[in-house]
Design an enzyme around this catalytic site. Structure first.
Site, PDB file in Angstrom:
ATOM      1  N   SER A 132      -7.292  45.667 -33.020  1.00  0.00           N
ATOM      2  CA  SER A 132      -5.871  45.863 -33.323  1.00  0.00           C
ATOM      3  C   SER A 132      -5.408  44.939 -34.440  1.00  0.00           C
ATOM      4  O   SER A 132      -5.970  43.863 -34.657  1.00  0.00           O
ATOM      5  CB  SER A 132      -5.019  45.605 -32.076  1.00  0.00           C
ATOM      6  OG  SER A 132      -5.364  46.485 -31.047  1.00  0.00           O
TER       7      SER A 132
HETATM    8  N1  SAH Z   1      -7.562  45.077 -27.121  1.00  0.00           N
HETATM    9  C1  SAH Z   1      -8.495  45.577 -28.097  1.00  0.00           C
HETATM   10  C2  SAH Z   1      -7.996  46.855 -28.731  1.00  0.00           C
HETATM   11  C3  SAH Z   1      -9.040  47.893 -28.721  1.00  0.00           C
HETATM   12  S1  SAH Z   1      -8.603  49.527 -29.144  1.00  0.00           S
HETATM   13  C4  SAH Z   1      -8.849  44.518 -29.129  1.00  0.00           C
HETATM   14  O1  SAH Z   1      -8.259  43.443 -29.108  1.00  0.00           O
HETATM   15  O2  SAH Z   1      -9.743  44.744 -29.934  1.00  0.00           O
HETATM   16  C5  SAH Z   1      -8.397  50.282 -27.539  1.00  0.00           C
HETATM   17  C6  SAH Z   1      -9.563  50.263 -26.591  1.00  0.00           C
HETATM   18  O3  SAH Z   1      -9.172  50.960 -25.406  1.00  0.00           O
HETATM   19  C7  SAH Z   1     -10.828  50.953 -27.084  1.00  0.00           C
HETATM   20  O4  SAH Z   1     -11.887  50.047 -27.010  1.00  0.00           O
HETATM   21  C8  SAH Z   1     -11.023  52.114 -26.096  1.00  0.00           C
HETATM   22  O5  SAH Z   1     -12.378  52.389 -25.814  1.00  0.00           O
HETATM   23  C9  SAH Z   1     -10.305  51.587 -24.862  1.00  0.00           C
HETATM   24  N2  SAH Z   1      -9.869  52.601 -23.893  1.00  0.00           N
HETATM   25  C10 SAH Z   1      -9.399  53.860 -24.112  1.00  0.00           C
HETATM   26  N3  SAH Z   1      -9.101  54.455 -22.934  1.00  0.00           N
HETATM   27  C11 SAH Z   1      -9.379  53.561 -21.952  1.00  0.00           C
HETATM   28  C12 SAH Z   1      -9.284  53.593 -20.525  1.00  0.00           C
HETATM   29  N4  SAH Z   1      -8.836  54.671 -19.852  1.00  0.00           N
HETATM   30  N5  SAH Z   1      -9.658  52.491 -19.833  1.00  0.00           N
HETATM   31  C13 SAH Z   1     -10.111  51.376 -20.474  1.00  0.00           C
HETATM   32  N6  SAH Z   1     -10.226  51.299 -21.829  1.00  0.00           N
HETATM   33  C14 SAH Z   1      -9.865  52.372 -22.562  1.00  0.00           C
END
Ligand code: SAH
Length: 216
Positions: free
Chosen positions: A65
């Site tokens: 992000s």
């Molecule tokens: N907090 C992260 C942001 C990652 S982007 C960071 O600091 O890098 C969002 C993430 O949510 C992705 O890795 C995706 O695989 C995950 N995601 C999507 N749906 C999800 C779900 N139902 N449960 C857990 N993770 C999920």
């Protein structure tokens, strides 16, 4: 421990300053941004990019992000030492490191197996052994460890997942972007009593989709 140096520290300080100018006012959050290395989540060739206020691809079609977004959500979460937090969407682990810096009790869940393996191994080997990593569908929360003081969703949801708000303590808060695939409204839901919830809106953002049963 992470590889870190003066150059990286300098770039981070500048990033924190920029986020302050963009409206992040919580000094603890700004301190976390100035302290937590972000370059370690990116390939070595991308040092400059690591400290720009931009999202960045991390493989598996996912992104780390944007620092502003991480700071904004963290600020809305209003955490302190030992606050019990569930993060949904571990991804790169950067947000998890920012929360760890604020000394919360962190539970984080990721739905993509490869990312879960990569990030949990990486952060454990870097010494962040207090973070509790889970693999699974976070749209359903983490019922066996509920209730939580705070829940942060770092992927865009089609609606507020029912199960999440019921895994909050009374007085607990959920920070979640909700909308369609183009943009989402940042919401903060506070559980006021057993069945009463307060809703606040904090502007538009763009996240990758929250998948799973109560996601897309
Ligand atoms: N907090 C992260 C942001 C990652 S982007 C960071 O600091 O890098 C969002 C993430 O949510 C992705 O890795 C995706 O695989 C995950 N995601 C999507 N749906 C999800 C779900 N139902 N449960 C857990 N993770 C999920």
């Amino acid at each position: 421990m992470f590889q870190d140096g003066y150059r990286e520290q300098g770039l981070r300080k500048q990033l924190a300053k920029k986020l302050k100018e963009k409206g992040i006012s919580d000094t603890k959050v700004l301190d976390a941004i100035a302290s937590v290395p972000r370059h370690v989540f990116l390939d070595k060739a991308f040092l400059e990019q690591a400290y720009q206020d931009k999202a960045f691809p991390i493989g598996e079609g996912q992104t780390i992000s944007q620092p502003y977004t991480v700071a904004f959500q963290t600020q809305l979460l209003e955490v302190g030492k030992d606050t019990k937090v569930l993060e949904i969407g571990t991804g790169s682990g950067y947000q998890a490191c920012v929360l760890s810096h604020l000394k919360v009790k962190l539970y984080t869940i990721e739905y993509n197996k490869a990312l879960y393996n990569k990030t949990s191994n990486f952060l454990r080997s870097a010494g962040l052994t207090k973070i509790n990593f889970f693999f699974g569908d976070g749209s359903l929360g983490l019922p066996s460890f509920a209730p939580f003081d705070r829940i942060i969703v770092t992927a865009g949801a089609p609606s507020i997942p029912e199960k999440l708000i019921h895994q909050l303590v009374i007085g607990g808060k959920l920070v979640i972007p909700v909308g369609d695939d183009k943009n989402q409204m940042m919401l903060r839901i506070t559980r006021i009593s057993e069945n009463e919830f307060q809703r606040e809106e904090f502007g538009a953002f763009k996240f990758v989709p929250l998948l799973g049963k109560d996601g897309w």
